[in-house]
Design a protein around this motif. Structure first.
Motif, PDB file in Angstrom:
ATOM      1  N   PHE A  36       0.829  -1.200   0.000  1.00 48.87           N
ATOM      2  CA  PHE A  36       0.000   0.000   0.000  1.00 48.87           C
ATOM      3  C   PHE A  36       0.865   1.252   0.000  1.00 48.87           C
ATOM      4  CE2 PHE A  36      -2.775  -3.022   2.591  1.00 48.87           C
ATOM      5  CZ  PHE A  36      -3.368  -3.546   1.459  1.00 48.87           C
ATOM      6  N   SER A  37       1.988   1.196   0.701  1.00 49.11           N
ATOM      7  CA  SER A  37       2.909   2.324   0.711  1.00 49.11           C
ATOM      8  C   SER A  37       3.466   2.570  -0.683  1.00 49.11           C
ATOM      9  CB  SER A  37       4.050   2.057   1.700  1.00 49.11           C
ATOM     10  OG  SER A  37       4.998   3.108   1.673  1.00 49.11           O
ATOM     11  N   ALA A  38       3.812   1.491  -1.390  1.00 53.30           N
ATOM     12  CA  ALA A  38       4.318   1.629  -2.761  1.00 53.30           C
ATOM     13  C   ALA A  38       3.268   2.243  -3.667  1.00 53.30           C
ATOM     14  CB  ALA A  38       4.740   0.260  -3.294  1.00 53.30           C
ATOM     15  N   ALA A  39       2.006   1.853  -3.477  1.00 55.08           N
ATOM     16  CA  ALA A  39       0.928   2.413  -4.291  1.00 55.08           C
ATOM     17  C   ALA A  39       0.756   3.901  -4.007  1.00 55.08           C
ATOM     18  CB  ALA A  39      -0.375   1.658  -4.016  1.00 55.08           C
ATOM     19  N   ARG A  40       0.807   4.288  -2.736  1.00 48.85           N
ATOM     20  CA  ARG A  40       0.676   5.712  -2.387  1.00 48.85           C
ATOM     21  C   ARG A  40       1.824   6.530  -2.965  1.00 48.85           C
ATOM     22  NH1 ARG A  40      -1.093   3.414   2.628  1.00 48.85           N
ATOM     23  NH2 ARG A  40       1.013   3.597   3.488  1.00 48.85           N
ATOM     24  N   THR A  41       3.028   5.992  -2.863  1.00 48.99           N
ATOM     25  CA  THR A  41       4.197   6.695  -3.403  1.00 48.99           C
ATOM     26  C   THR A  41       4.075   6.862  -4.911  1.00 48.99           C
ATOM     27  OG1 THR A  41       5.622   5.842  -1.648  1.00 48.99           O
ATOM     28  CG2 THR A  41       6.700   6.614  -3.654  1.00 48.99           C
ATOM     29  N   PHE A  42       3.625   5.804  -5.583  1.00 47.40           N
ATOM     30  CA  PHE A  42       3.436   5.854  -7.036  1.00 47.40           C
ATOM     31  C   PHE A  42       2.446   6.958  -7.395  1.00 47.40           C
ATOM     32  CE2 PHE A  42       1.386   4.829 -10.992  1.00 47.40           C
ATOM     33  CZ  PHE A  42       2.367   4.267 -11.790  1.00 47.40           C
ATOM     34  N   MET A  43       1.319   7.017  -6.687  1.00 41.30           N
ATOM     35  CA  MET A  43       0.285   7.989  -7.027  1.00 41.30           C
ATOM     36  C   MET A  43       0.711   9.418  -6.697  1.00 41.30           C
ATOM     37  SD  MET A  43      -1.927   6.322  -8.610  1.00 41.30           S
ATOM     38  CE  MET A  43      -2.987   7.757  -8.834  1.00 41.30           C
ATOM     39  N   LEU A  44       1.574   9.584  -5.684  1.00 41.36           N
ATOM     40  CA  LEU A  44       2.104  10.918  -5.414  1.00 41.36           C
ATOM     41  C   LEU A  44       2.991  11.384  -6.565  1.00 41.36           C
ATOM     42  CD1 LEU A  44       3.002  10.672  -1.609  1.00 41.36           C
ATOM     43  CD2 LEU A  44       1.265  12.147  -2.646  1.00 41.36           C
ATOM     44  N   ARG A  45       3.718  10.455  -7.148  1.00 42.47           N
ATOM     45  CA  ARG A  45       4.621  10.793  -8.247  1.00 42.47           C
ATOM     46  C   ARG A  45       3.879  10.908  -9.575  1.00 42.47           C
ATOM     47  NH1 ARG A  45       9.808   7.201  -8.343  1.00 42.47           N
ATOM     48  NH2 ARG A  45      10.078   8.422  -6.434  1.00 42.47           N
TER      49      ARG A  45
END
Length: 218
Positions: A36-45
């Motif tokens: 989930f952290s990877a998904a959030r980071t992806f969407m921030l970028r």
């Protein structure tokens, strides 16, 4: 879980998309905080996930396992379109789990069953499904019934371009692609059987189908 019909005609709020991803993983009893952290980071970028597809191939291939999983989710739910240069570098061994509840689930199951009917072993049927058909479906975003010889030709040409670039033999994938044509023909989804070696179109006449990172190697 309802089948996904997500398209790229609007940009979803990042938190909504991450929430949908959490629900998707939960439906198959998967998921952990690093994912989930990877998904959030992806969407921030990339608030518009399609922007990721415009990144250089080398940068996209550097993604960690959590980001790769989220990217595959975006592909199987048709939020971004796959491309062969990227997909050829990814193993989709778990694709039958990944497509559960999506438009691709029935198509992959149908193809795998048809391959067994033709006489291919379970191992070879799975290899054709994960290494060829799944990647073509993710590339085209079309149902199995709409796959054409041109789609297979593009896949095969990209395999040869990858060989020219990396030195990795294209033969295993080309053999699987030829077998895939045989299955589709017997399932009445292709009008013509696989070409014999003497009937195949020379590489120089096929390179126009390739764009992107591999084009310079043809």
């Amino acid at each position: 879980m309802p089948r996904s019909t997500a398209k790229n005609n609007h940009i979803e709020p990042p938190l909504d998309l991450v929430g949908a991803y959490r629900t998707y993983l939960s439906s198959t009893h998967r998921g952990s905080e690093p994912y989930f952290s990877a998904a959030r980071t992806f969407m921030l970028r990339y608030p518009d996930p399609a922007q990721w597809s415009q990144e250089p191939l080398e940068r996209r291939l550097e993604a960690n396992s959590g980001t790769r999983a989220f990217v595959l989710y975006l592909m199987v739910t048709k939020r971004i379109r796959g491309d062969f240069p990227y997909l050829l570098e990814r193993k989709l061994a778990n694709i039958f789990v990944e497509v559960q509840g999506t438009d691709y689930e029935d198509d992959l199951s149908f193809f795998s069953a048809e391959a067994r009917k033709v006489g291919f072993s379970e191992r070879v049927s799975a290899a054709m499904t994960t290494s060829v058909i799944a990647k073509i479906l993710l590339r085209t975003q079309q149902p199995l019934t709409q796959i054409t010889s041109a789609d297979l030709e593009e896949f095969e040409t990209c395999c040869r371009a990858r060989e020219a670039q990396t030195g990795m033999s294209a033969r295993p994938l080309l053999v699987l692609s030829s077998s895939t044509r045989q299955v589709l023909f017997h399932a009445h989804l292709l009008a013509n059987p696989p070409l014999s070696r003497t009937q195949r179109v020379p590489l120089k006449d096929r390179v126009g189908a390739v764009n992107g990172p591999f084009a310079q190697f043809l």
